[in-house]
Design a protein around this motif. Structure first.
Motif, PDB file in Angstrom:
ATOM      1  N   LEU A 242      26.411  41.797  37.260  1.00 11.30           N
ATOM      2  CA  LEU A 242      26.825  40.558  36.605  1.00 11.30           C
ATOM      3  C   LEU A 242      28.208  40.717  35.980  1.00 11.30           C
ATOM      4  CD1 LEU A 242      25.658  37.698  35.659  1.00 11.30           C
ATOM      5  CD2 LEU A 242      25.141  38.866  33.503  1.00 11.30           C
ATOM      6  N   ILE A 243      28.403  41.834  35.297  1.00  9.56           N
ATOM      7  CA  ILE A 243      29.683  42.096  34.620  1.00  9.56           C
ATOM      8  C   ILE A 243      30.798  42.273  35.643  1.00  9.56           C
ATOM      9  CG2 ILE A 243      30.899  43.750  33.154  1.00  9.56           C
ATOM     10  CD1 ILE A 243      28.105  44.294  31.834  1.00  9.56           C
ATOM     11  N   GLN A 244      30.532  42.999  36.712  1.00 10.44           N
ATOM     12  CA  GLN A 244      31.552  43.200  37.743  1.00 10.44           C
ATOM     13  C   GLN A 244      32.006  41.874  38.347  1.00 10.44           C
ATOM     14  OE1 GLN A 244      29.299  45.972  40.238  1.00 10.44           O
ATOM     15  NE2 GLN A 244      30.981  47.421  40.076  1.00 10.44           N
ATOM     16  N   THR A 245      31.062  40.985  38.605  1.00 11.42           N
ATOM     17  CA  THR A 245      31.410  39.735  39.275  1.00 11.42           C
ATOM     18  C   THR A 245      32.300  38.871  38.397  1.00 11.42           C
ATOM     19  OG1 THR A 245      29.359  39.778  40.554  1.00 11.42           O
ATOM     20  CG2 THR A 245      30.488  37.658  40.372  1.00 11.42           C
ATOM     21  N   ILE A 246      31.955  38.681  37.134  1.00  8.32           N
ATOM     22  CA  ILE A 246      32.818  37.872  36.271  1.00  8.32           C
ATOM     23  C   ILE A 246      34.148  38.590  36.046  1.00  8.32           C
ATOM     24  CG2 ILE A 246      32.054  38.764  34.019  1.00  8.32           C
ATOM     25  CD1 ILE A 246      32.788  35.076  34.982  1.00  8.32           C
ATOM     26  N   GLY A 247      34.124  39.926  36.127  1.00 12.48           N
ATOM     27  CA  GLY A 247      35.354  40.695  35.962  1.00 12.48           C
ATOM     28  C   GLY A 247      36.359  40.494  37.075  1.00 12.48           C
ATOM     29  N   LEU A 248      35.936  39.952  38.207  1.00 16.50           N
ATOM     30  CA  LEU A 248      36.876  39.645  39.286  1.00 16.50           C
ATOM     31  C   LEU A 248      37.895  38.595  38.849  1.00 16.50           C
ATOM     32  CD1 LEU A 248      34.325  39.577  42.229  1.00 16.50           C
ATOM     33  CD2 LEU A 248      36.121  41.282  41.885  1.00 16.50           C
TER      34      LEU A 248
ATOM     35  N   ALA B 293      38.349  48.053  40.346  1.00 17.14           N
ATOM     36  CA  ALA B 293      39.781  48.349  40.462  1.00 17.14           C
ATOM     37  C   ALA B 293      40.297  48.104  41.871  1.00 17.14           C
ATOM     38  CB  ALA B 293      40.050  49.799  40.056  1.00 17.14           C
ATOM     39  N   GLN B 294      39.450  48.305  42.859  1.00 16.96           N
ATOM     40  CA  GLN B 294      39.841  48.071  44.250  1.00 16.96           C
ATOM     41  C   GLN B 294      39.943  46.587  44.579  1.00 16.96           C
ATOM     42  OE1 GLN B 294      36.588  50.293  45.926  1.00 16.96           O
ATOM     43  NE2 GLN B 294      37.807  52.151  46.196  1.00 16.96           N
ATOM     44  N   ARG B 295      39.552  45.730  43.629  1.00 24.37           N
ATOM     45  CA  ARG B 295      39.484  44.295  43.897  1.00 24.37           C
ATOM     46  C   ARG B 295      40.207  43.453  42.853  1.00 24.37           C
ATOM     47  NH1 ARG B 295      35.191  47.018  45.641  1.00 24.37           N
ATOM     48  NH2 ARG B 295      34.276  46.454  47.669  1.00 24.37           N
ATOM     49  N   VAL B 296      41.024  44.086  42.027  1.00 29.10           N
ATOM     50  CA  VAL B 296      41.801  43.331  41.037  1.00 29.10           C
ATOM     51  C   VAL B 296      43.255  43.784  41.079  1.00 29.10           C
ATOM     52  CG1 VAL B 296      39.852  42.891  39.501  1.00 29.10           C
ATOM     53  CG2 VAL B 296      41.220  44.963  39.172  1.00 29.10           C
ATOM     54  N   THR B 297      44.131  42.919  40.621  1.00 32.20           N
ATOM     55  CA  THR B 297      45.556  43.210  40.580  1.00 32.20           C
ATOM     56  C   THR B 297      46.109  42.811  39.212  1.00 32.20           C
ATOM     57  OG1 THR B 297      46.116  41.009  41.464  1.00 32.20           O
ATOM     58  CG2 THR B 297      45.787  42.788  43.065  1.00 32.20           C
TER      59      THR B 297
END
Length: 372
Positions: A146-152, A179-183
């Motif tokens: 859940l946290i990872q998804t909103i963190g996108l 980290a592999q999915r955010v900039t």
């Protein structure tokens, strides 16, 4: 999840979590386009009543804590009652002591349920942020997805997401996934959290993939170099192309990130790391990006006093000659002329400035130099 409409607002509203999830399903292995912007509450957010932050920063978040305390004091209050409770208050996007204290005063089970509901169903970024702040005060591992998804949606939710994952067992793996999915700023928050954890489980990734070339990498490049023991890695025996390439990127960033993060001047192993990078470069296949990183490092070394890069004059001269020797090889000159993967505007700037100052033979015709 079905869309809802709120009185006074035009059009359907979807949860920010649902927005992130839909975009992630379309782009499962990369960052969301435009970091997920615009968010579905964009019009709602702009139309909210104006509010002023309390001048005393120590009081930021106190009004949020009051709302939470009142809510948790009522045993029959439901999480949905908080959906619009934070519209007119300032909600910090970083960890906040007042909000954490309110979370810890509440029954843990109820606090977690409330946080989950707000993150999963919130159509307002303030409410969703408060939900994430509640989960960041906890440590339950089953909340990680859940946290990872909103963190996108990392520009806004990155700081609390990084805090929440940092606190959990298995957090390093979760942070690397994110980290592999955010900039941009999101990557800053996540990589800094990885560095705070230490490099036990994330060292290989930090040494090869932490920096994506964005200007904001300057905030954490020095932390990566020290936390992941770059000097030990690049001068060791287990060196691969990804490590060498990322070392070049780190050195290039640290050469010119004053005011953001650690520079080479304050990184004691700088001369040894640069010398090792130049030596490994000579063993790599030629590539335009490798040529450019090496040339920019050499250009920095020649345009500023050597102590700015932690070198003596002799060390500086030796390292520059190492780089220039590789860049002068015919196959390397060919690789950069072809310029595969280089932005044309950047290539023009590189030609007019770096190549001209270093009198690089690959650019002799463009810079007006000779072609000996």
């Amino acid at each position: 999840m079905s869309a809802t409409t709120e009185p006074g607002l035009l059009g359907p509203q979807i949860a920010l979590f649902e927005h992130a999830l839909r975009l992630h399903q379309q782009h499962p292995d990369s960052a969301l386009p435009r970091n997920g912007k615009p968010y579905p509450d964009e019009d709602r957010h702009r139309a909210r009543p104006s509010y002023r932050r309390v001048r005393d920063r120590r009081l930021h978040g106190a009004d949020v804590a009051v709302i939470l305390d009142e809510h948790f004091s009522r045993p029959d209050a439901t999480a949905s009652e908080l959906a619009n409770a934070f519209r007119e208050v300032y909600v910090p996007i970083q960890r906040n002591d007042h909000i954490v204290a309110a979370a810890l005063r509440a029954d843990r089970r109820r606090m977690r349920q409330t946080g989950r509901w707000l993150v999963r169903h919130g159509i307002d970024r303030n409410a969703t942020t408060v939900g994430l702040a509640l989960l960041a005060a906890d440590w339950a591992e089953d909340d990680i997805p859940l946290i990872q998804t909103i963190g996108l949606l990392s520009d806004h939710f990155g700081p609390l997401t990084a805090e929440a994952l940092h606190r959990r067992r298995g957090g390093a793996e979760a942070l690397i996934w994110l980290a592999q999915r955010v900039t941009s700023w999101g990557r800053v928050y996540v990589v800094e959290a990885l560095c705070r954890q230490g490099a036990t489980s994330s060292r290989a990734w930090l040494l090869r993939h932490a920096c994506d070339g964005d200007y904001l990498n300057g905030y954490f490049a020095g932390e990566v170099a020290t936390t992941a023991h770059l000097h030990e890695a690049i001068t060791g025996t287990d060196v691969d192309d990804d490590l060498v390439d990322h070392t070049g990127r780190l050195l290039r960033i640290m050469a010119d990130c004053g005011g953001m993060g650690m520079t080479l001047e304050h990184y004691p192993p700088a001369p040894a790391v640069m010398a090792a990078h130049a030596a490994h470069l000579a063993q790599q296949p030629p590539a335009a990006n490798r040529y450019v990183d090496a040339a920019i490092i050499a250009d920095y070394l020649t345009t500023k006093p050597p102590n700015r890069y932690g070198c003596t004059p002799e060390q500086r001269d030796h390292i520059v000659q190492q780089y220039l020797a590789v860049l002068d090889w015919p196959e390397w000159r060919t690789a950069v002329r072809e310029g595969h993967g280089l932005n044309s505007n950047f290539f023009d700037w590189f030609t007019r400035h770096v190549a001209a100052r270093l009198r690089l033979r690959a650019f002799a015709n463009q810079t007006g130099g000779d072609n000996r």
